[in-house]
Design a protein around this motif. Structure first.
Motif, PDB file in Angstrom:
ATOM      1  N   ALA A 449       0.822  -1.218   0.000  1.00 12.71           N
ATOM      2  CA  ALA A 449       0.000   0.000   0.000  1.00 12.71           C
ATOM      3  C   ALA A 449       0.850   1.261   0.000  1.00 12.71           C
ATOM      4  N   ARG A 450       2.070   1.185   0.531  1.00  5.79           N
ATOM      5  CA  ARG A 450       2.940   2.377   0.599  1.00  5.79           C
ATOM      6  C   ARG A 450       3.570   2.725  -0.750  1.00  5.79           C
ATOM      7  N   ASP A 451       3.434   1.848  -1.714  1.00 10.79           N
ATOM      8  CA  ASP A 451       4.071   2.045  -3.018  1.00 10.79           C
ATOM      9  C   ASP A 451       3.342   3.137  -3.801  1.00 10.79           C
ATOM     10  N   GLU A 452       4.059   4.172  -4.155  1.00 13.52           N
ATOM     11  CA  GLU A 452       3.456   5.280  -4.885  1.00 13.52           C
ATOM     12  C   GLU A 452       3.036   4.888  -6.297  1.00 13.52           C
ATOM     13  N   ASN A 453       3.677   3.848  -6.855  1.00 10.58           N
ATOM     14  CA  ASN A 453       3.368   3.433  -8.228  1.00 10.58           C
ATOM     15  C   ASN A 453       2.250   2.397  -8.301  1.00 10.58           C
ATOM     16  N   LEU A 454       1.716   1.989  -7.169  1.00 10.04           N
ATOM     17  CA  LEU A 454       0.633   1.011  -7.185  1.00 10.04           C
ATOM     18  C   LEU A 454      -0.656   1.692  -7.634  1.00 10.04           C
ATOM     19  N   SER A 455      -1.250   1.185  -8.694  1.00 12.15           N
ATOM     20  CA  SER A 455      -2.447   1.812  -9.240  1.00 12.15           C
ATOM     21  C   SER A 455      -3.656   1.566  -8.345  1.00 12.15           C
ATOM     22  N   MET A 456      -4.641   2.447  -8.473  1.00 12.42           N
ATOM     23  CA  MET A 456      -5.846   2.321  -7.667  1.00 12.42           C
ATOM     24  C   MET A 456      -6.620   1.055  -8.038  1.00 12.42           C
ATOM     25  N   GLU A 457      -6.629   0.703  -9.319  1.00 13.99           N
ATOM     26  CA  GLU A 457      -7.350  -0.492  -9.755  1.00 13.99           C
ATOM     27  C   GLU A 457      -6.740  -1.748  -9.149  1.00 13.99           C
ATOM     28  N   SER A 458      -5.397  -1.809  -9.126  1.00 11.70           N
ATOM     29  CA  SER A 458      -4.732  -2.969  -8.546  1.00 11.70           C
ATOM     30  C   SER A 458      -4.995  -3.058  -7.050  1.00 11.70           C
ATOM     31  N   PHE A 459      -4.954  -1.926  -6.368  1.00  8.55           N
ATOM     32  CA  PHE A 459      -5.204  -1.922  -4.931  1.00  8.55           C
ATOM     33  C   PHE A 459      -6.633  -2.362  -4.622  1.00  8.55           C
ATOM     34  N   LYS A 460      -7.591  -1.815  -5.365  1.00  7.65           N
ATOM     35  CA  LYS A 460      -8.996  -2.198  -5.145  1.00  7.65           C
ATOM     36  C   LYS A 460      -9.205  -3.685  -5.410  1.00  7.65           C
ATOM     37  N   SER A 461      -8.559  -4.207  -6.450  1.00  2.31           N
ATOM     38  CA  SER A 461      -8.714  -5.625  -6.762  1.00  2.31           C
ATOM     39  C   SER A 461      -8.180  -6.500  -5.632  1.00  2.31           C
ATOM     40  N   LEU A 462      -7.069  -6.082  -5.037  1.00  2.00           N
ATOM     41  CA  LEU A 462      -6.528  -6.837  -3.903  1.00  2.00           C
ATOM     42  C   LEU A 462      -7.466  -6.776  -2.701  1.00  2.00           C
ATOM     43  N   VAL A 463      -8.016  -5.598  -2.428  1.00  2.00           N
ATOM     44  CA  VAL A 463      -8.917  -5.436  -1.282  1.00  2.00           C
ATOM     45  C   VAL A 463     -10.165  -6.296  -1.458  1.00  2.00           C
ATOM     46  N   GLU A 464     -10.661  -6.365  -2.668  1.00  2.00           N
ATOM     47  CA  GLU A 464     -11.915  -7.076  -2.929  1.00  2.00           C
ATOM     48  C   GLU A 464     -11.714  -8.534  -3.342  1.00  2.00           C
ATOM     49  N   ALA A 465     -10.452  -9.007  -3.345  1.00  2.00           N
ATOM     50  CA  ALA A 465     -10.185 -10.360  -3.822  1.00  2.00           C
ATOM     51  C   ALA A 465     -10.826 -11.416  -2.932  1.00  2.00           C
ATOM     52  N   LEU A 466     -10.830 -11.185  -1.624  1.00  2.00           N
ATOM     53  CA  LEU A 466     -11.386 -12.152  -0.684  1.00  2.00           C
ATOM     54  C   LEU A 466     -12.801 -11.759  -0.286  1.00  2.00           C
ATOM     55  N   PRO A 467     -13.649 -12.735   0.011  1.00  2.00           N
ATOM     56  CA  PRO A 467     -15.007 -12.398   0.481  1.00  2.00           C
ATOM     57  C   PRO A 467     -14.966 -11.798   1.872  1.00  2.00           C
ATOM     58  N   GLN A 468     -16.063 -11.170   2.265  1.00  2.00           N
ATOM     59  CA  GLN A 468     -16.112 -10.464   3.549  1.00  2.00           C
ATOM     60  C   GLN A 468     -15.896 -11.404   4.735  1.00  2.00           C
ATOM     61  N   LYS A 469     -16.318 -12.659   4.597  1.00  2.00           N
ATOM     62  CA  LYS A 469     -16.193 -13.595   5.713  1.00  2.00           C
ATOM     63  C   LYS A 469     -14.754 -14.013   5.988  1.00  2.00           C
ATOM     64  N   ALA A 470     -13.839 -13.651   5.102  1.00  2.00           N
ATOM     65  CA  ALA A 470     -12.433 -13.997   5.329  1.00  2.00           C
ATOM     66  C   ALA A 470     -11.797 -13.117   6.387  1.00  2.00           C
ATOM     67  N   ARG A 471     -12.479 -12.037   6.780  1.00  2.00           N
ATOM     68  CA  ARG A 471     -11.956 -11.143   7.814  1.00  2.00           C
ATOM     69  C   ARG A 471     -12.939 -11.101   8.978  1.00  2.00           C
ATOM     70  N   LEU A 472     -12.415 -11.259  10.185  1.00  2.00           N
ATOM     71  CA  LEU A 472     -13.259 -11.191  11.372  1.00  2.00           C
ATOM     72  C   LEU A 472     -13.766  -9.773  11.591  1.00  2.00           C
ATOM     73  N   CYS A 473     -12.909  -8.821  11.341  1.00  2.00           N
ATOM     74  CA  CYS A 473     -13.297  -7.405  11.381  1.00  2.00           C
ATOM     75  C   CYS A 473     -12.447  -6.671  10.362  1.00  2.00           C
ATOM     76  N   ASP A 474     -12.791  -5.418  10.118  1.00  2.00           N
ATOM     77  CA  ASP A 474     -12.127  -4.653   9.053  1.00  2.00           C
ATOM     78  C   ASP A 474     -11.138  -3.629   9.584  1.00  2.00           C
ATOM     79  N   ASP A 475     -10.659  -3.794  10.807  1.00  2.00           N
ATOM     80  CA  ASP A 475      -9.708  -2.830  11.351  1.00  2.00           C
ATOM     81  C   ASP A 475      -8.412  -2.811  10.538  1.00  2.00           C
ATOM     82  N   ASN A 476      -7.876  -4.010  10.224  1.00  2.00           N
ATOM     83  CA  ASN A 476      -6.650  -4.067   9.417  1.00  2.00           C
ATOM     84  C   ASN A 476      -6.879  -3.515   8.012  1.00  2.00           C
ATOM     85  N   LEU A 477      -8.048  -3.779   7.472  1.00  2.00           N
ATOM     86  CA  LEU A 477      -8.366  -3.247   6.149  1.00  2.00           C
ATOM     87  C   LEU A 477      -8.411  -1.724   6.175  1.00  2.00           C
TER      88      LEU A 477
END
Length: 607
Positions: A449-477
């Motif tokens: 996430a700290r990478d300035e060259n990481l595109s928004m589309e790539s970041f969003k795809s990583l965030v949405e890659a897993l279903p919601q149930k894969a995280r107990l809560c979204d604090d880390n997200l």
């Protein structure tokens, strides 16, 4: 270096059966007694003998002093006073030459008796072409195409046929052996012919010398079909595998006076462990020879983890620069098509045992495969293997670096492919641990996430890659999203809203909610919504507490009324209690009105 008497002693007594190596070893033992008279011969390398070398970190097994042998034929039917070379012509000076053999652009002016008496191939051509000549005194011209080793090897053949001594090294023994077979210089024509002599020396070199085995393999690159048909590559591979498996306590060969294989050779010194002392030497092999060595090693039952590490070492060395087209100044040593084939071959020889190959290396191969557009089935094989390893992976295992200046620091595309494959198989896998993978992905997001060259589309795809149930809560997200927004301060309000659309009020802890409401990097719509939801949540909590308080006071009034029947209470106390009840009712009414207003405001904001 071996002296001439030793060479003649061995090569005038050639072996024609598979017991050649045994005979040569016994000959070596027999010659030990002659060393007092000044005879010396090359012994096996330290790695072959199982001794530990003190000099490590050398760059190539092809350097150092090279052993040389001298070969002479036993019987010479035709001697030449001299063999002279003038530009592109070789001339045997004695009687007038009656045979011209053309090899490439070079012409050799020779004699039929000297050449045909030792080569069945040339004997047939001389007979065929001689019967078709118009004039008997004309020199016979024979053109030889596809001779293994070309004109340099044929020069050695000519010297041998004319009784001249020829210097043989590990670099020319394989082409000379193949040329002897091509020209059919067998024992059927002459005892001690070139085929048997080169066979004996070739076997001796392969069995006795670690470095010479690699030199022989290197020399077969230009004569691959012949080397394969005559089993030279297989014999060398078996010898390397035998020595690698037998010398687990050996470090490597001695590196004194040894030079690099090429300009791109690695300059770092390695402190090899017991199992991988031979990795660096094997990494200089060409892909086809390397694969043959790996097959030989696996047949000898070496540990799958060692095989996987060896393949990874070779791959990272050869694919570090040119595979991805980044080395613009240095000529690319192999074509894109060869890169594609090499990658597919490497995937096919990977050991299939669990934990035999690292997750990071599989992702590295997956990245190369995507770039080179290899067989889709092989890509699926890699994706499946990495997906099965995700629950045991660590964050560093997923970090595959990009090489380009404008690219993101790490390649997130390969990780996305694996995550999608994992999610597809998660429904059918009842033993899946999505929460473990969720923590892994959040840790990976923290790194990228700290990478300035990481595109928004790539970041969003990583965030949405897993279903919601894969995280107990979204604090880390939330922390990851905040890091990305901090590293990309120039994002528009609409883009920031899009990045944050996966944040939900109910999945955050109280501390995270408080931080969201005070975070000026987040979009205004999100922070406003969180503030309103927090107020509604508080109002609901207060209403709930007020209702409980009203029920408590009603029960108190009932108890008081019952007590009035038993004892006398003055009118002043009763009036005060009534006023308290009325006041509580008015407060509850105000709270309810406030709640209605907040709900209306929230609906208008959402719209």
């Amino acid at each position: 270096m071996c002296t001439y008497p030793f060479c003649l002693y061995i090569l005038h007594n050639p072996c024609r059966t598979s017991s050649t190596s045994v005979y040569i070893i016994s000959t070596t033992k027999a010659l030990k007694g002659k060393m007092k008279n000044g005879f010396q011969f090359p012994g096996p390398d330290k790695a072959t003998m199982g001794l530990e070398s003190k000099s490590l970190g050398c760059e190539s097994p092809l350097g150092g002093k090279r052993n040389r042998w001298v070969v002479l034929p036993a019987n010479v039917p035709f001697l030449a006073h001299s063999l002279e070379r003038t530009q592109r012509n070789w001339i045997a000076r004695t009687n007038s030459p009656d045979l011209i053999i053309q090899v490439g652009d070079y012409s050799f002016h020779l004699h039929k008796l000297a050449m045909a008496s030792r080569s069945e191939y040339l004997n047939r051509l001389v007979f065929q072409k001689g019967s078709n000549r118009e004039r008997a005194d004309d020199s016979l011209i024979i053109q030889i195409k596809n001779l293994p080793g070309g004109k340099n090897t044929f020069e050695l053949v000519v010297k041998f046929c004319y009784g001249r001594k020829i210097d043989i090294t590990a670099a020319n023994i394989a082409p000379l052996y193949c040329a002897a077979h091509f020209l059919e210089m067998s024992e059927d024509l002459e005892e001690g012919n070139l085929t048997s002599k080169t066979e004996a020396l070739l076997t001796f070199l392969i069995l006795s010398s670690w470095k010479d085995t690699f030199r022989i393999l290197k020399s077969t690159e230009s004569i691959s079909p012949w080397a394969k048909d005559l089993q030279i590559v297989k014999r060398c591979s078996e010898a390397i595998a035998w020595k690698a498996c037998a010398n687990q306590n050996a470090s490597s060969f001695s590196c004194e006076n040894e030079g690099p294989l090429n300009a791109q050779a690695s300059k770092s010194k390695t402190n090899d462990s017991v199992d991988n002392w031979w990795f660096e030497d094997v990494s200089f092999l060409r892909i086809d020879h390397f694969i043959e060595v790996i097959h030989s090693i696996r047949r000898r039952g070496i540990k799958p983890e060692v095989v996987g590490s060896c393949i990874e070492h070779w791959t990272r060395k050869w694919f570090s620069q040119f595979t991805f087209g980044l080395d613009k100044e240095t000529p690319i040593p192999i074509t894109l098509q060869l890169d594609r084939i090499s990658t597919e071959c490497l995937i096919n020889i990977l050991p299939t045992e669990e934990n035999s190959v690292t997750c990071n290396f599989l992702l590295y191969l997956l990245k190369a495969g995507v770039i080179l557009k290899i067989n889709p089935e092989l890509l699926c094989v890699l994706e499946r293997r990495v997906a099965l390893m995700l629950e045991k992976c660590r964050v560093p295992d997923l970090l595959v670096k990009n090489q380009g200046d404008k690219d993101s620091l790490y390649d997130v595309t390969v990780v996305l492919r694996v995550l999608r494959f994992y999610v597809c198989g998660m429904s059918s896998n009842h033993s899946a641990k999505p929460h473990t993978v969720g923590r892994l992905v959040d840790g990976y997001l923290t790194q990228v996430a700290r990478d300035e060259n990481l595109s928004m589309e790539s970041f969003k795809s990583l965030v949405e890659a897993l279903p919601q149930k894969a995280r107990l809560c979204d604090d880390n997200l939330y922390r990851v999203i905040d890091m990305y927004l901090k590293a990309h301060p120039d994002l528009a309000e609409e883009d920031r809203t899009d990045v944050c659309r996966n944040l939900e009020y109910r999945r955050l802890s109280h501390e995270a909610r408080q931080h969201v409401m005070q975070n000026d990097r987040l979009p205004m719509k999100l922070t406003t919504g969180f503030v309103l939801l927090e107020q509604v949540n508080r109002a609901t909590s207060m209403t709930s507490n007020g209702s409980n308080y009203r029920r408590t006071n009603t029960q108190t009034v009932i108890r008081v009324n019952k007590d009035l029947e038993k004892r006398q209470i003055n009118a002043q106390e009763i009036n005060m209690m009534r006023k308290d009840v009325e006041m509580i009712k008015s407060l509850l009414l105000e709270l309810y009105t406030c709640k209605i207003k907040l709900q209306k405001q929230l609906k208008s904001c959402i719209r």
